[in-house]
Design an enzyme around this catalytic site. Structure first.
Site: not given
Ligand code: URC
Length: 323
Positions: A23, A83
């Site tokens: 992320k 994520t």
């Protein structure tokens, strides 16, 4: 035999495969973190610590591990940490971290990731700091920095990266980089650019003096990456001090190019911090173009430079100090 050869080839190609996910642009803000105190001061800077009343980071998380292969090759998500969960994890840990530096926070979160998800083999955490300035307000002894109101600034911002890999039951820092990005400085005189190749392609006039405008990112690594975490503040290199070294050296040195200038800045950084192993630069030339040179004294009229732009990249280590 041919079977084993095939296996070798396969192993080799798997070793070299790029496989990670994560992320990025995770914005996290923390108020009233622990202050950074006890850093060593240097002659080029008044910076001696940070209150950390307001601390903001844009974080990037990257997971690596062989067990993620089926998520790519077989659509099998059984090992995939979403994520979105990574983002939630980072936000949660911002309330748990008890240190005072971005690098320390990244190391803390990375270590917690490895503890929580045993199939993650390595995690790379990086962040750029969102700069905030304390605003000046009237106090008992004249103007003083407010401990409540901050300006959301577009100044230069500190950078940190910590690459952690799992080692038996523990983790170790495989790579670590700190930095300061987005420095923009203009020096109105005391900069030359002369002596470069003159041939049929040269149209740029040599300048004994020019107004030099640079943008600069500076990165550094420590001999012992643990020093980057700030647990021993005396050994921590604050990005604010490196920024200040850059501007002081720019002020002091009559440079003959950006190449010359960044080398002088690098030498000063390595001189000031014996705990650093290397320093590197990415510079861009934004120098304005003179439109009138007929004014009295040092006065000039200048305009924005057209594209394209020049750049310099350079890295140095302690051996450069010996020369
Ligand atoms: O400092 C400079 N370095 C260069 O390499 C260069 N090249 C150029 O056109 N202007 C400049 N300035």
């Amino acid at each position: 035999m041919s079977y084993s050869n095939e296996t070798d080839t396969e192993l080799e190609s798997t070793d070299q495969r790029t496989m990670n996910y994560g992320k990025e642009k995770v914005a996290v803000y923390r108020t009233y973190a622990n202050p950074l105190e006890g850093v060593r001061t240097i002659p080029e800077s008044s910076f001696d610590g940070r209150d950390n009343i307001l601390f903001g980071l844009e974080v990037r998380v990257q997971f690596e591990g062989e067990e993620f292969l089926p998520s790519f090759s077989e659509a099998d998500n059984s090992k995939v940490v979403a994520t979105d969960s990574m983002k939630n994890f980072v936000l949660h840990q911002a309330g748990e971290y008890e240190g005072a530096t971005a690098e320390g926070f990244l190391h803390f979160v990375g270590t917690e990731f490895l503890k929580t998800y045993p199939h993650v083999e390595a995690v790379k955490m990086s962040a750029k700091e969102y700069p905030f300035d304390q605003r000046m307000v009237p106090g008992d002894d004249g103007f003083e920095p407010s401990d409540l109101v901050f300006r959301v600034s577009d100044d230069e911002s500190a950078f940190g990266e910590v690459f952690l890999e799992r080692k038996e039951d523990d983790s170790r820092i495989k790579e670590q980089t700190s930095g300061i990005t987005g420095i923009e400085l203009v020096k109105v005189k005391g900069n030359s650019f002369t002596g470069y190749v003159q041939d049929e392609y040269t149209t740029l006039p040599e300048r004994e003096d020019r107004a030099l405008y640079i943008s600069l990112d500076i990165f550094w690594t420590y001999s012992d990456p643990e020093d980057a975490l700030g647990e021993e503040p005396q050994r921590y290199v604050p990005a604010e001090q490196v920024r200040d070294i850059a501007q002081v050296v720019f002020h002091e040195v009559d440079s003959n190019s950006i190449q010359d200038l960044i080398y002088q800045i690098g030498l000063r950084v390595l001189e000031r911090y014996s705990q650093l192993e290397s320093v590197s630069f990415e510079a861009n030339n934004r120098t304005w173009i003179e439109v009138r040179e007929d004014l009295e004294g040092d006065a000039k009229v200048l305009r924005e430079p057209p594209r394209p732009t020049g750049y310099q990249q350079f890295s140095m280590d302690r051996s450069d100090l010996e020369e």
